[in-house]
Each structure stands twice: as structure tokens, then as C-alpha cells.
Design a protein around this motif. Structure first.
Motif, PDB file in Angstrom:
ATOM      1  N   TYR A  28     -23.290   9.145  11.610  1.00 28.09           N
ATOM      2  CA  TYR A  28     -21.961   9.376  11.056  1.00 28.09           C
ATOM      3  C   TYR A  28     -20.898   9.242  12.143  1.00 28.09           C
ATOM      4  N   ASP A  29     -19.733   8.782  11.696  1.00 27.37           N
ATOM      5  CA  ASP A  29     -18.555   8.705  12.554  1.00 27.37           C
ATOM      6  C   ASP A  29     -17.371   9.152  11.711  1.00 27.37           C
ATOM      7  N   GLY A  30     -16.994  10.433  11.828  1.00 28.03           N
ATOM      8  CA  GLY A  30     -15.958  10.975  10.953  1.00 28.03           C
ATOM      9  C   GLY A  30     -16.446  10.947   9.512  1.00 28.03           C
ATOM     10  N   ASN A  31     -15.670  10.282   8.631  1.00 30.95           N
ATOM     11  CA  ASN A  31     -16.088  10.175   7.237  1.00 30.95           C
ATOM     12  C   ASN A  31     -16.824   8.861   6.953  1.00 30.95           C
ATOM     13  N   ILE A  43     -30.062   1.087   2.778  1.00 32.79           N
ATOM     14  CA  ILE A  43     -31.107   1.526   3.693  1.00 32.79           C
ATOM     15  C   ILE A  43     -30.445   2.145   4.925  1.00 32.79           C
ATOM     16  N   PHE A  44     -31.164   3.062   5.555  1.00 34.70           N
ATOM     17  CA  PHE A  44     -30.736   3.683   6.793  1.00 34.70           C
ATOM     18  C   PHE A  44     -31.705   3.272   7.903  1.00 34.70           C
ATOM     19  N   PRO A  45     -31.271   3.282   9.158  1.00 32.54           N
ATOM     20  CA  PRO A  45     -32.169   2.867  10.244  1.00 32.54           C
ATOM     21  C   PRO A  45     -33.269   3.884  10.513  1.00 32.54           C
ATOM     22  N   THR A  46     -34.405   3.389  10.972  1.00 32.12           N
ATOM     23  CA  THR A  46     -35.454   4.257  11.492  1.00 32.12           C
ATOM     24  C   THR A  46     -35.233   4.406  12.991  1.00 32.12           C
ATOM     25  N   PHE A  47     -35.945   5.344  13.594  1.00 30.26           N
ATOM     26  CA  PHE A  47     -35.844   5.496  15.040  1.00 30.26           C
ATOM     27  C   PHE A  47     -36.391   4.259  15.751  1.00 30.26           C
ATOM     28  N   ALA A  48     -37.389   3.619  15.162  1.00 28.64           N
ATOM     29  CA  ALA A  48     -37.929   2.406  15.770  1.00 28.64           C
ATOM     30  C   ALA A  48     -36.848   1.334  15.881  1.00 28.64           C
ATOM     31  N   GLN A  49     -36.006   1.204  14.848  1.00 32.77           N
ATOM     32  CA  GLN A  49     -34.895   0.255  14.894  1.00 32.77           C
ATOM     33  C   GLN A  49     -33.812   0.728  15.857  1.00 32.77           C
ATOM     34  N   ALA A  50     -33.407   1.996  15.725  1.00 38.57           N
ATOM     35  CA  ALA A  50     -32.276   2.508  16.504  1.00 38.57           C
ATOM     36  C   ALA A  50     -32.567   2.527  17.996  1.00 38.57           C
ATOM     37  N   GLU A  51     -33.822   2.671  18.384  1.00 38.85           N
ATOM     38  CA  GLU A  51     -34.143   2.737  19.806  1.00 38.85           C
ATOM     39  C   GLU A  51     -34.169   1.364  20.460  1.00 38.85           C
ATOM     40  N   THR A  52     -33.924   0.310  19.665  1.00 37.27           N
ATOM     41  CA  THR A  52     -33.648  -0.995  20.261  1.00 37.27           C
ATOM     42  C   THR A  52     -32.170  -1.100  20.636  1.00 37.27           C
ATOM     43  N   TRP A  53     -31.354  -0.176  20.136  1.00 37.46           N
ATOM     44  CA  TRP A  53     -29.925  -0.143  20.462  1.00 37.46           C
ATOM     45  C   TRP A  53     -29.637   0.832  21.603  1.00 37.46           C
ATOM     46  N   ALA A  54     -30.419   1.924  21.657  1.00 36.72           N
ATOM     47  CA  ALA A  54     -30.206   2.939  22.699  1.00 36.72           C
ATOM     48  C   ALA A  54     -31.509   3.687  22.925  1.00 36.72           C
ATOM     49  N   LYS A  55     -31.758   4.097  24.139  1.00 33.90           N
ATOM     50  CA  LYS A  55     -32.989   4.794  24.493  1.00 33.90           C
ATOM     51  C   LYS A  55     -32.817   6.313  24.397  1.00 33.90           C
ATOM     52  N   GLY A  56     -33.922   6.984  24.259  1.00 32.86           N
ATOM     53  CA  GLY A  56     -33.935   8.445  24.320  1.00 32.86           C
ATOM     54  C   GLY A  56     -33.374   9.157  23.112  1.00 32.86           C
ATOM     55  N   LEU A  57     -33.299   8.484  21.962  1.00 34.62           N
ATOM     56  CA  LEU A  57     -32.682   9.110  20.789  1.00 34.62           C
ATOM     57  C   LEU A  57     -33.531  10.246  20.224  1.00 34.62           C
ATOM     58  N   ARG A  58     -34.846  10.093  20.285  1.00 32.17           N
ATOM     59  CA  ARG A  58     -35.697  11.118  19.687  1.00 32.17           C
ATOM     60  C   ARG A  58     -35.586  12.454  20.412  1.00 32.17           C
ATOM     61  N   GLU A  59     -35.278  12.398  21.698  1.00 34.74           N
ATOM     62  CA  GLU A  59     -35.125  13.645  22.464  1.00 34.74           C
ATOM     63  C   GLU A  59     -33.840  14.394  22.070  1.00 34.74           C
ATOM     64  N   PHE A  83     -23.854   9.501  17.591  1.00 42.23           N
ATOM     65  CA  PHE A  83     -24.483   8.176  17.683  1.00 42.23           C
ATOM     66  C   PHE A  83     -24.273   7.432  16.372  1.00 42.23           C
ATOM     67  N   CYS A  84     -23.483   6.344  16.404  1.00 39.09           N
ATOM     68  CA  CYS A  84     -23.212   5.586  15.180  1.00 39.09           C
ATOM     69  C   CYS A  84     -22.799   4.157  15.528  1.00 39.09           C
ATOM     70  N   PRO A  85     -23.715   3.353  16.095  1.00 41.14           N
ATOM     71  CA  PRO A  85     -23.364   1.979  16.467  1.00 41.14           C
ATOM     72  C   PRO A  85     -23.532   1.021  15.285  1.00 41.14           C
TER      73      PRO A  85
END
Length: 288
Positions: A28-31, A43-59, A83-85
């Protein structure tokens, strides 16, 4: 309504569980909500997808809730604050698209996650001593280690009131809002009153009418405004002359059952207001 996602099952009990690659990340980014449309469905991203954009998200991930799917598997949802890229076809869209998005169970997840995101975003520091708040490992709660203040998600009780006069229903329109469809009398519960007193007070304040024969219909969690809505049907008591509060409402009028406008397809199904109006129009409202 928007929370009716059966045969999918929503589980809101908190779990101290670490995110896995297959879990779903709500961003989310504001509204705005990060979403992609594929073959007419969101569809929403999975962590597997999102971690190709940024590292360490699961932590950094905060557990939100899980939804049990019809195949017996579970979809688990998390939040990473801030986090909302926009990447790989995912784009930031206004949260209100969740009102009519399909599938409905994912739309419900999107708005419910947004409510929790607002809670975490506005409760970073203790309101009493300004110490940074700590996430509890046992429940959905934020805790101050300094003064021991505990913060829980905000839920505001409110009423939706269908006021009847024979075959007529009192319809209203809000003043100064983007929402221009007909609605019902509505308002928030105040400290020290019963929910029945809230019904009587709101009707009197907004349209100047006394009511009787209060009949509870059903409730709805409305994450778009942190609200728990409680719907009531009731009958006008005595004089039916409307005295409108112009600061709250631009329109207040009696409308015959047959003349109540239909909600757009899909819209009536998501809101308590729309369902109650259509129940009355079709003669399905509970008898006094």
C-alpha cells in the motif's frame, strides 16, 4: 456483501509465523494498493516475485491473516510497511477498485489488509510517552515497553438505518462527498449510549424524525473506514415531515418501494446499505 467470501474461509486469528516464498504480500501507498489484472481478475505479488525487486522482505514482514481456499490450501497474507514498488506489470490503484474487483475473496483481503496497514502506519510511537512501539509476538497488538500502553486495531461501531413509512423508504444523499448515490441514514456510535439510542439519535439529528419498532438486520465490517456497521430497519413514529441537517445531507426524501433505483450490478452485493435498500424494494425487509 464484501465479507461474504464463501466457500473461502477467512481466518483472522494472529499467528507468529514467518513469511514463506509462496505467501502473498499486500502493498500500500496511502490510499493506493499494488495490484495486477490478469484475465479479468486481480492478483497480488508473492514474496518470491517481490524479492526479485528488493531483498530481505520476509524479515520485515508483518503477519496479517490467512484465507482457506476451496481446495483446502491456505493463502497467507503479509504486509511490509512502506514497500510498494510498481514492477512486472503491478501498478498502484485506488483502494476503491476493491469494491467491485474479482475474485471477491481477494478483494476482501485487499481492503482488510488496508485497514491493518493504516493501523500500523499510525501507531508507530506511544501516544503517552512517545517511545517506539513494539509488535507483540502473541496477538495483533502494539506494546510500549516504557509505559506499558497497549494499542489494538481501531474499530468504530456505526449504524445504518432504513426508516420506513408504509411502502416508502427514507433515502438520503451525503453533502459534500464524491459519493452521490442514494444512501440511508447512518452515523457513528457515541460514548455512553446503547446502539439503539444511536439509531434514534442519528435519525433525529439528520432528518428530524422519531422512530419506533427497531429491528436489527445484520452487521458488516467495513474496512474502508475502520467501521463495524450495524443495520436496523425501523418505522417513523408520528409526523413524517423531514427536517434535513444540511451540513450532513444534501437530500432526504421519501421514495415509494417501486421507485427506489436499482444499484449497479455488483454494487448492492458488497454493501449493507445497498442490500437493505434492495430488500425493501423487493418487499423482503423484515416485518415490524
Amino acid at each position: 456483501m464484501i465479507q461474504d467470501i464463501g466457500p473461502y474461509v477467512y481466518h483472522n486469528e494472529y499467528k507468529n509465523r514467518k513469511a514463506e516464498a509462496c505467501d502473498t504480500l499486500l502493498c500500500y501507498d496511502g490510499n493506493k494498493i499494488l495490484v495486477k489484472e490478469q484475465e479479468g481478475e486481480i492478483i497480488f505479488p508473492t514474496f518470491a516475485q517481490a524479492e526479485t525487486w528488493a531483498k530481505g522482505l520476509r524479515e520485515k514482514a508483518i503477519y496479517l491473516f490467512r484465507i482457506e481456499e476451496i481446495n483446502g490450501q491456505e493463502r497467507v497474507f503479509y504486509l511490509v510497511p512502506g514497500f510498494c514498488p510498481e514492477a512486472d506489470g503491478f501498478a498502484k490503484e485506488d483502494i476503491n477498485i476493491m469494491r467491485t474487483a474479482i475474485p471477491g475473496w481477494l478483494a476482501f483481503a485487499g481492503v482488510t489488509g488496508w485497514q491493518l496497514n493504516r493501523f500500523y502506519d499510525t501507531r508507530r510511537f506511544c501516544s503517552r510517552c512517545k517511545t517506539p512501539l513494539r509488535h507483540s509476538e502473541k496477538e495483533r497488538m502494539l506494546f510500549c515497553d516504557s509505559c506499558h500502553l497497549a494499542e489494538y486495531p481501531k474499530i468504530s461501531p456505526a449504524v445504518i438505518v432504513a426508516v420506513r413509512s408504509g411502502n416508502r423508504l427514507l433515502l438520503t444523499k451525503y453533502a459534500g462527498r464524491e459519493y452521490t448515490r442514494y444512501a440511508l441514514v447512518a452515523g457513528f456510535h457515541e460514548i455512553g449510549e446503547t446502539i439503539e439510542e444511536t439509531v434514534r439519535r442519528e435519525v433525529m439529528e439528520e432528518v428530524g424524525l422519531k422512530v419506533k419498532n427497531l429491528l436489527y438486520y445484520k452487521s458488516q465490517p467495513w474496512s474502508l473506514s475502520d467501521t463495524l456497521l450495524m443495520g436496523f430497519y425501523c418505522d417513523v413514529d408520528g409526523d413524517d415531515t423531514i427536517r434535513l441537517d444540511r451540513q450532513e445531507l444534501s437530500v432526504g426524501e421519501w421514495v415509494e418501494r417501486r421507485d427506489i433505483p436499482e444499484y449497479p450490478v455488483g454494487s448492492a452485493e458488497i454493501s449493507l446499505t445497498g442490500e437493505m435498500m434492495m430488500k425493501f424494494k423487493r418487499g423482503q425487509d423484515p416485518s415490524a
